[in-house]
Enzyme design. Structure first.
Site, PDB file in Angstrom:
ATOM      1  N   CYS A  70      -0.333   0.714   6.025  1.00 15.80           N
ATOM      2  CA  CYS A  70      -1.102  -0.368   7.529  1.00 15.80           C
ATOM      3  C   CYS A  70      -1.669  -1.200   6.978  1.00 15.80           C
ATOM      4  CB  CYS A  70      -1.677   0.313   8.792  1.00 15.80           C
ATOM      5  SG  CYS A  70      -0.642   2.007   9.691  1.00 15.80           S
ATOM      6  N   ASP A  71      -1.898  -2.523   7.318  1.00 17.63           N
ATOM      7  CA  ASP A  71      -2.873  -3.586   7.469  1.00 17.63           C
ATOM      8  C   ASP A  71      -2.572  -4.219   8.997  1.00 17.63           C
ATOM      9  OD1 ASP A  71      -4.497  -4.447   4.994  1.00 17.63           O
ATOM     10  OD2 ASP A  71      -3.347  -6.364   6.431  1.00 17.63           O
ATOM     11  N   SER A  72      -4.380  -4.516   9.057  1.00 19.63           N
ATOM     12  CA  SER A  72      -4.180  -5.290   9.829  1.00 19.63           C
ATOM     13  C   SER A  72      -5.646  -6.721   9.737  1.00 19.63           C
ATOM     14  CB  SER A  72      -5.170  -4.748  11.262  1.00 19.63           C
ATOM     15  OG  SER A  72      -4.749  -3.402  11.400  1.00 19.63           O
ATOM     16  N   LYS A  88       0.542  -1.213  -0.525  1.00 19.83           N
ATOM     17  CA  LYS A  88      -0.147   0.161   0.120  1.00 19.83           C
ATOM     18  C   LYS A  88       1.188   0.964  -0.027  1.00 19.83           C
ATOM     19  CE  LYS A  88      -3.647  -2.714   3.066  1.00 19.83           C
ATOM     20  NZ  LYS A  88      -4.717  -2.728   3.811  1.00 19.83           N
ATOM     21  N   GLY A  95       0.541  -4.456  10.377  1.00 23.62           N
ATOM     22  CA  GLY A  95       1.681  -4.197  10.146  1.00 23.62           C
ATOM     23  C   GLY A  95       1.571  -2.201   9.248  1.00 23.62           C
TER      24      GLY A  95
END
Ligand SMILES: Nc1nc2c(ncn2[C@H]2C[C@H](O)[C@@H](COP(=O)(O)OP(=O)(O)OP(=O)(O)O)O2)c(=O)[nH]1
Length: 204
Positions: A76-78, A57, A113
């Protein structure tokens, strides 16, 4: 990175929760949604997956921006790691309900992340925040009502800790912001790796 640069943060995320966390912490991030196809990413586990997605991203947005040395792009990534499975956002209401039938009374690990990249310096820093989440042993009726509220449909792991879902989380071990979608103490450390103080991003 020098201290005489006027740093600005671009948030490569559509998440209103992430933007709100930054704003409450004094940082007005410009939002640019990458729209990347997350399904193309293969990863060994939740930790690697959320980091690869955060990196993808951030890099997608960085590639769209002019080479301004003051711009830092954050992706970010959850995801929730639960019982050997990886839970992102549920596909539909049925999946959200099925997940809660498994999750109630048990715990999972929410991984977020984080990837920061500097446009001109090409420098980057990345890390995963992990928070253990202990779920309440909620009833079938509570699951049905929560799914009907539609809140669990738009969030990783099908729960929140700062919305209706807060009633269904007994406790967490780790940073709450990381569960919501962005860990500020982790962001501070990533920025330090890039010789930037998080205080340099605070609104005047
Ligand atoms: N307010 C709140 N939101 C949460 C919580 N847990 C997860 N979320 C939200 C934050 C993110 O919007 C979403 C996680 O999904 P993603 O990491 O894929 O981000 P999202 O698709 O929303 O935006 P992005 O892919 O970054 O453009 O779930 C929570 O406890 N509270």
């Amino acid at each position: 990175m020098g201290n005489d640069i006027d740093y600005r943060l671009v948030l490569a995320s559509a998440s209103p929760a992430r933007r709100a966390l930054l704003s409450a912490a004094g940082i007005d991030a410009e939002v640019m949604v990458s729209g990347v196809d997350e399904s193309v990413v293969e990863a060994a586990d939740a930790y690697e997956l959320c980091l690869a997605l955060a990196r993808m991203k951030a890099r997608a947005i960085a590639a769209e921006l002019p080479p301004d040395p003051g711009i830092l792009v954050l992706g970010c990534d959850s995801v929730l790691a639960f019982d050997g499975q990886i839970f992102g956002k549920p596909a539909n209401a049925e999946e959200a309900a099925k997940r809660w039938e498994m999750m109630r009374g048990r715990s999972g690990v929410l991984h977020t992340g984080h990837h920061v990249t500097g446009l001109v310096s090409g420098r980057q820093a990345e890390a995963v925040g992990t928070t253990v989440v202990h779920f309440s042993d909620i009833t079938d009726a509570e699951i049905a009502a929560y799914v009907a509220s539609e809140e669990p449909l738009n969030v990783a792991g099908s729960f929140t800790i700062d919305g209706r879902g807060a009633a269904f989380v007994e406790r967490i071990e780790g940073d709450p912001g990381n569960v919501i979608g962005l860990s500020l103490p982790l962001l501070r450390k990533l920025l330090i790796e890039m010789d930037v103080s998080i205080t340099a991003l605070w609104r005047a």
